[in-house]
Write a protein that holds these residues in place. Structure first.
Motif, PDB file in Angstrom:
ATOM      1  N   ASP A   1       0.835  -1.207   0.000  1.00 56.14           N
ATOM      2  CA  ASP A   1       0.000   0.000   0.000  1.00 56.14           C
ATOM      3  C   ASP A   1       0.867   1.253   0.000  1.00 56.14           C
ATOM      4  O   ASP A   1       1.834   1.353   0.745  1.00 56.14           O
ATOM      5  CB  ASP A   1      -0.909   0.014   1.236  1.00 56.14           C
ATOM      6  CG  ASP A   1      -1.986  -1.053   1.172  1.00 56.14           C
ATOM      7  OD1 ASP A   1      -2.240  -1.547   0.062  1.00 56.14           O
ATOM      8  OD2 ASP A   1      -2.553  -1.385   2.228  1.00 56.14           O
ATOM      9  N   GLY A   2       0.496   2.189  -0.825  1.00 56.71           N
ATOM     10  CA  GLY A   2       1.192   3.471  -0.861  1.00 56.71           C
ATOM     11  C   GLY A   2       2.295   3.558  -1.880  1.00 56.71           C
ATOM     12  O   GLY A   2       2.771   4.659  -2.174  1.00 56.71           O
ATOM     13  N   PHE A   3       2.736   2.406  -2.435  1.00 55.12           N
ATOM     14  CA  PHE A   3       3.814   2.470  -3.412  1.00 55.12           C
ATOM     15  C   PHE A   3       3.330   3.192  -4.671  1.00 55.12           C
ATOM     16  O   PHE A   3       2.274   2.910  -5.203  1.00 55.12           O
ATOM     17  CB  PHE A   3       4.295   1.072  -3.788  1.00 55.12           C
ATOM     18  CG  PHE A   3       5.397   1.100  -4.823  1.00 55.12           C
ATOM     19  CD1 PHE A   3       6.693   1.418  -4.449  1.00 55.12           C
ATOM     20  CD2 PHE A   3       5.125   0.844  -6.157  1.00 55.12           C
ATOM     21  CE1 PHE A   3       7.699   1.456  -5.394  1.00 55.12           C
ATOM     22  CE2 PHE A   3       6.126   0.883  -7.105  1.00 55.12           C
ATOM     23  CZ  PHE A   3       7.428   1.190  -6.716  1.00 55.12           C
ATOM     24  N   GLY A   4       4.149   4.122  -5.141  1.00 56.27           N
ATOM     25  CA  GLY A   4       3.817   4.888  -6.346  1.00 56.27           C
ATOM     26  C   GLY A   4       3.243   6.259  -6.057  1.00 56.27           C
ATOM     27  O   GLY A   4       3.142   7.091  -6.961  1.00 56.27           O
ATOM     28  N   ALA A   5       2.886   6.505  -4.779  1.00 52.77           N
ATOM     29  CA  ALA A   5       2.279   7.793  -4.440  1.00 52.77           C
ATOM     30  C   ALA A   5       3.262   8.935  -4.648  1.00 52.77           C
ATOM     31  O   ALA A   5       2.919   9.984  -5.200  1.00 52.77           O
ATOM     32  CB  ALA A   5       1.775   7.779  -2.997  1.00 52.77           C
ATOM     33  N   ALA A   6       4.514   8.757  -4.181  1.00 56.09           N
ATOM     34  CA  ALA A   6       5.511   9.814  -4.340  1.00 56.09           C
ATOM     35  C   ALA A   6       5.901   9.986  -5.803  1.00 56.09           C
ATOM     36  O   ALA A   6       6.202  11.107  -6.242  1.00 56.09           O
ATOM     37  CB  ALA A   6       6.736   9.502  -3.485  1.00 56.09           C
ATOM     38  N   THR A   7       5.905   8.901  -6.566  1.00 58.01           N
ATOM     39  CA  THR A   7       6.214   9.002  -7.994  1.00 58.01           C
ATOM     40  C   THR A   7       5.181   9.865  -8.706  1.00 58.01           C
ATOM     41  O   THR A   7       5.522  10.794  -9.456  1.00 58.01           O
ATOM     42  CB  THR A   7       6.255   7.604  -8.626  1.00 58.01           C
ATOM     43  OG1 THR A   7       7.166   6.774  -7.899  1.00 58.01           O
ATOM     44  CG2 THR A   7       6.672   7.674 -10.081  1.00 58.01           C
ATOM     45  N   ALA A   8       3.919   9.548  -8.478  1.00 58.19           N
ATOM     46  CA  ALA A   8       2.842  10.322  -9.102  1.00 58.19           C
ATOM     47  C   ALA A   8       2.833  11.759  -8.596  1.00 58.19           C
ATOM     48  O   ALA A   8       2.645  12.709  -9.377  1.00 58.19           O
ATOM     49  CB  ALA A   8       1.503   9.652  -8.836  1.00 58.19           C
ATOM     50  N   SER A   9       3.054  11.945  -7.303  1.00 54.41           N
ATOM     51  CA  SER A   9       3.062  13.295  -6.741  1.00 54.41           C
ATOM     52  C   SER A   9       4.232  14.108  -7.275  1.00 54.41           C
ATOM     53  O   SER A   9       4.111  15.316  -7.516  1.00 54.41           O
ATOM     54  CB  SER A   9       3.134  13.231  -5.213  1.00 54.41           C
ATOM     55  OG  SER A   9       1.971  12.641  -4.676  1.00 54.41           O
ATOM     56  N   GLY A  10       5.389  13.435  -7.454  1.00 55.40           N
ATOM     57  CA  GLY A  10       6.543  14.129  -8.010  1.00 55.40           C
ATOM     58  C   GLY A  10       6.293  14.608  -9.424  1.00 55.40           C
ATOM     59  O   GLY A  10       6.672  15.725  -9.804  1.00 55.40           O
ATOM     60  N   ALA A  11       5.635  13.765 -10.223  1.00 56.48           N
ATOM     61  CA  ALA A  11       5.295  14.167 -11.589  1.00 56.48           C
ATOM     62  C   ALA A  11       4.290  15.313 -11.577  1.00 56.48           C
ATOM     63  O   ALA A  11       4.400  16.273 -12.365  1.00 56.48           O
ATOM     64  CB  ALA A  11       4.749  12.976 -12.355  1.00 56.48           C
ATOM     65  N   LEU A  12       3.316  15.242 -10.693  1.00 59.50           N
ATOM     66  CA  LEU A  12       2.323  16.319 -10.583  1.00 59.50           C
ATOM     67  C   LEU A  12       2.983  17.614 -10.134  1.00 59.50           C
ATOM     68  O   LEU A  12       2.669  18.699 -10.649  1.00 59.50           O
ATOM     69  CB  LEU A  12       1.240  15.905  -9.580  1.00 59.50           C
ATOM     70  CG  LEU A  12       0.157  16.951  -9.284  1.00 59.50           C
ATOM     71  CD1 LEU A  12      -0.619  17.288 -10.554  1.00 59.50           C
ATOM     72  CD2 LEU A  12      -0.792  16.449  -8.201  1.00 59.50           C
ATOM     73  N   TRP A  13       3.893  17.498  -9.183  1.00 57.99           N
ATOM     74  CA  TRP A  13       4.641  18.672  -8.742  1.00 57.99           C
ATOM     75  C   TRP A  13       5.388  19.314  -9.905  1.00 57.99           C
ATOM     76  O   TRP A  13       5.358  20.535 -10.104  1.00 57.99           O
ATOM     77  CB  TRP A  13       5.616  18.265  -7.636  1.00 57.99           C
ATOM     78  CG  TRP A  13       6.709  19.261  -7.396  1.00 57.99           C
ATOM     79  CD1 TRP A  13       6.645  20.386  -6.648  1.00 57.99           C
ATOM     80  CD2 TRP A  13       8.038  19.206  -7.936  1.00 57.99           C
ATOM     81  NE1 TRP A  13       7.846  21.055  -6.680  1.00 57.99           N
ATOM     82  CE2 TRP A  13       8.722  20.355  -7.458  1.00 57.99           C
ATOM     83  CE3 TRP A  13       8.710  18.312  -8.772  1.00 57.99           C
ATOM     84  CZ2 TRP A  13      10.047  20.612  -7.796  1.00 57.99           C
ATOM     85  CZ3 TRP A  13      10.024  18.572  -9.103  1.00 57.99           C
ATOM     86  CH2 TRP A  13      10.686  19.708  -8.628  1.00 57.99           C
ATOM     87  N   GLY A  14       6.080  18.490 -10.700  1.00 58.23           N
ATOM     88  CA  GLY A  14       6.827  19.010 -11.844  1.00 58.23           C
ATOM     89  C   GLY A  14       5.933  19.670 -12.870  1.00 58.23           C
ATOM     90  O   GLY A  14       6.291  20.704 -13.459  1.00 58.23           O
ATOM     91  N   LEU A  15       4.771  19.077 -13.084  1.00 60.27           N
ATOM     92  CA  LEU A  15       3.834  19.655 -14.043  1.00 60.27           C
ATOM     93  C   LEU A  15       3.342  21.015 -13.568  1.00 60.27           C
ATOM     94  O   LEU A  15       3.150  21.935 -14.370  1.00 60.27           O
ATOM     95  CB  LEU A  15       2.652  18.703 -14.237  1.00 60.27           C
ATOM     96  CG  LEU A  15       1.571  19.139 -15.230  1.00 60.27           C
ATOM     97  CD1 LEU A  15       2.145  19.233 -16.639  1.00 60.27           C
ATOM     98  CD2 LEU A  15       0.390  18.159 -15.195  1.00 60.27           C
ATOM     99  N   ALA A  16       3.153  21.157 -12.246  1.00 62.65           N
ATOM    100  CA  ALA A  16       2.607  22.399 -11.706  1.00 62.65           C
ATOM    101  C   ALA A  16       3.634  23.520 -11.660  1.00 62.65           C
ATOM    102  O   ALA A  16       3.293  24.691 -11.889  1.00 62.65           O
ATOM    103  CB  ALA A  16       2.057  22.139 -10.294  1.00 62.65           C
ATOM    104  N   VAL A  17       4.899  23.194 -11.370  1.00 60.06           N
ATOM    105  CA  VAL A  17       5.892  24.265 -11.173  1.00 60.06           C
ATOM    106  C   VAL A  17       6.997  24.265 -12.207  1.00 60.06           C
ATOM    107  O   VAL A  17       7.852  25.166 -12.188  1.00 60.06           O
ATOM    108  CB  VAL A  17       6.514  24.145  -9.760  1.00 60.06           C
ATOM    109  CG1 VAL A  17       5.453  24.140  -8.679  1.00 60.06           C
ATOM    110  CG2 VAL A  17       7.392  22.891  -9.632  1.00 60.06           C
ATOM    111  N   GLY A  18       7.004  23.286 -13.117  1.00 58.12           N
ATOM    112  CA  GLY A  18       8.115  23.156 -14.057  1.00 58.12           C
ATOM    113  C   GLY A  18       8.320  24.353 -14.969  1.00 58.12           C
ATOM    114  O   GLY A  18       9.423  24.586 -15.456  1.00 58.12           O
ATOM    115  N   TRP A  19       7.292  25.138 -15.205  1.00 57.87           N
ATOM    116  CA  TRP A  19       7.426  26.305 -16.076  1.00 57.87           C
ATOM    117  C   TRP A  19       8.353  27.355 -15.469  1.00 57.87           C
ATOM    118  O   TRP A  19       8.968  28.157 -16.201  1.00 57.87           O
ATOM    119  CB  TRP A  19       6.059  26.931 -16.343  1.00 57.87           C
ATOM    120  CG  TRP A  19       5.338  27.392 -15.097  1.00 57.87           C
ATOM    121  CD1 TRP A  19       4.555  26.656 -14.279  1.00 57.87           C
ATOM    122  CD2 TRP A  19       5.394  28.715 -14.532  1.00 57.87           C
ATOM    123  NE1 TRP A  19       4.090  27.398 -13.237  1.00 57.87           N
ATOM    124  CE2 TRP A  19       4.583  28.677 -13.366  1.00 57.87           C
ATOM    125  CE3 TRP A  19       6.021  29.904 -14.900  1.00 57.87           C
ATOM    126  CZ2 TRP A  19       4.398  29.803 -12.565  1.00 57.87           C
ATOM    127  CZ3 TRP A  19       5.832  31.022 -14.103  1.00 57.87           C
ATOM    128  CH2 TRP A  19       5.028  30.977 -12.953  1.00 57.87           C
TER     129      TRP A  19
END
Length: 381
Positions: free
Chosen positions: A128-146
């Protein structure tokens, strides 16, 4: 291939790491808040798995977060330098932020489930919980990567960007690999320290509870058998017998002498006519896990009571018969102890029960006297 990298790309990667630190810190602060403020943590991408942040991991959590931020910067520089060969530096840096966040999130996810992985192999990735940080990291990058993208875009004029793409230094890939491995390693250490701290806290709590608890703390996973409702014995009951329709068993008050214990059990004839009883009562003991306690029951006397021997006695209407249980005192600390006494008029009849704490522990020997008429039960025990 060039061995250097644009200072604007380096600045962009440093900014990406700073933003990663910022989001990890905000998420941690919200998670420590009390009341409705704690719910705000759900609005911040979980770039560091909550499993690593929950619990006492000391300074290792800080080491892991710092290592993760450095790894984000190195991975961002690597991806930006690689991707800018075929796209604008701005777009490459933005996408590099997404990729770096996902990669470091994956490393932290692996660290968080390293225990299951080391136990069952790749199936541990299903924890349980595996992959949460991976997905959150990608979401973080999408939100602030600009934001890092805007900084990296200044590396070359827009007109010349396609003519002078950023080159990837040869040393960047091995450094990025080492950084990712370092994230996994420090994350595993953090999780191990956190788990050890939790186990120590639980053990200390159990020890504290045991100090004020009679007997060992109940264990819902303990093995054992339930106390049978009657002993495996055949009984011929004649019409005059003190059956449950005529008599009932009552628990007396425990008595004590130096190093010895006693407990009277009374049979009260509540009917309008005399009834008869003969021999010894049937007794058994249940522990704190509601299992049959391993106790040796012997028919005979003890330090607390003499045994009159088995004989047929008549209990008058409203009268009492008594049998006394006797045993030697024992330390209940950490032991399986008596939490319930079961008894029947004689073996083969249905047992009744009473909840009571007694220092009859696993392995004790309990002596049981034969039924005898008790003239005045109010004066006893």
């Amino acid at each position: 291939m060039s061995t250097s990298i644009s200072r604007h790309v380096l600045a962009s990667s440093a900014l990406a790491a700073a933003l990663w630190f910022l989001f990890a810190g905000i998420r941690w602060l919200f998670s420590q808040a009390q009341g409705p403020a704690a719910q705000l943590a759900a609005l911040v991408p979980e770039v560091v798995p909550s499993g690593l942040m929950w619990g006492d991991s000391g300074s290792w959590l800080l080491v892991t977060v710092v290592t993760g931020g450095i790894a984000v910067a190195v991975a961002h520089a690597l991806f930006t330098a690689t991707l800018s060969r075929s796209s604008t530096t701005w777009g490459a840096a933005w996408f590099a932020t997404i990729a770096a966040g996902a990669l470091i999130g994956l490393a932290l996810d692996i660290a968080a489930v390293w225990g299951p992985i080391s136990s069952v192999g790749p199936r541990g990735l299903l924890a349980d919980g595996f992959g949460a940080a991976t997905a959150s990291g990608a979401l973080w990058g999408l939100a602030v990567g600009w934001i890092p993208g805007l900084v990296a875009r200044k590396s070359t004029p827009a007109v010349e960007e396609s003519k002078s793409p950023t080159r990837r230094p040869a040393w960047l890939l091995p450094i990025a690999a080492v950084a990712v491995i370092a994230v996994v390693t420090t994350g595993v250490i953090t999780d191990n320290v956190r788990s050890a701290a939790i186990e120590a806290e639980v053990a200390a709590q159990q020890e504290a509870e045991a100090a004020v608890t009679f007997g060992a703390i109940p264990d819902p996973d303990a093995s054992g058998v339930s106390v049978p409702d009657k002993a495996a014995a055949a009984t011929d009951v004649d019409p005059e017998w003190c059956t449950t329709e005529k008599a009932m068993l009552l628990k007396g008050e425990p008595d004590a002498a130096t190093g010895h214990r006693g407990l009277p059990i009374r049979l009260m004839n509540f009917s309008d006519e005399p009834c008869v009883i003969e021999g010894y009562p049937d007794v058994a003991f249940g522990d704190q896990n509601q299992h049959l306690l391993a106790v040796t029951v012997e028919q005979g006397g003890s330090f607390m009571a003499q045994d009159p021997g088995p004989q047929r006695i008549e209990v008058p209407a409203g009268g009492y018969a008594v049998s006394v249980l006797g045993w030697d005192a024992a330390s209940p600390h950490g032991a399986l102890v008596t939490k319930t006494v079961y008894a029947a008029q004689t073996a083969g009849m249905t047992r009744g029960s009473w909840p009571i704490d007694l220092d009859i522990v696993e392995g004790s020997i309990v002596a049981v006297t034969a039924w005898a008429i008790e003239p005045n039960p109010l004066s006893a025990g």
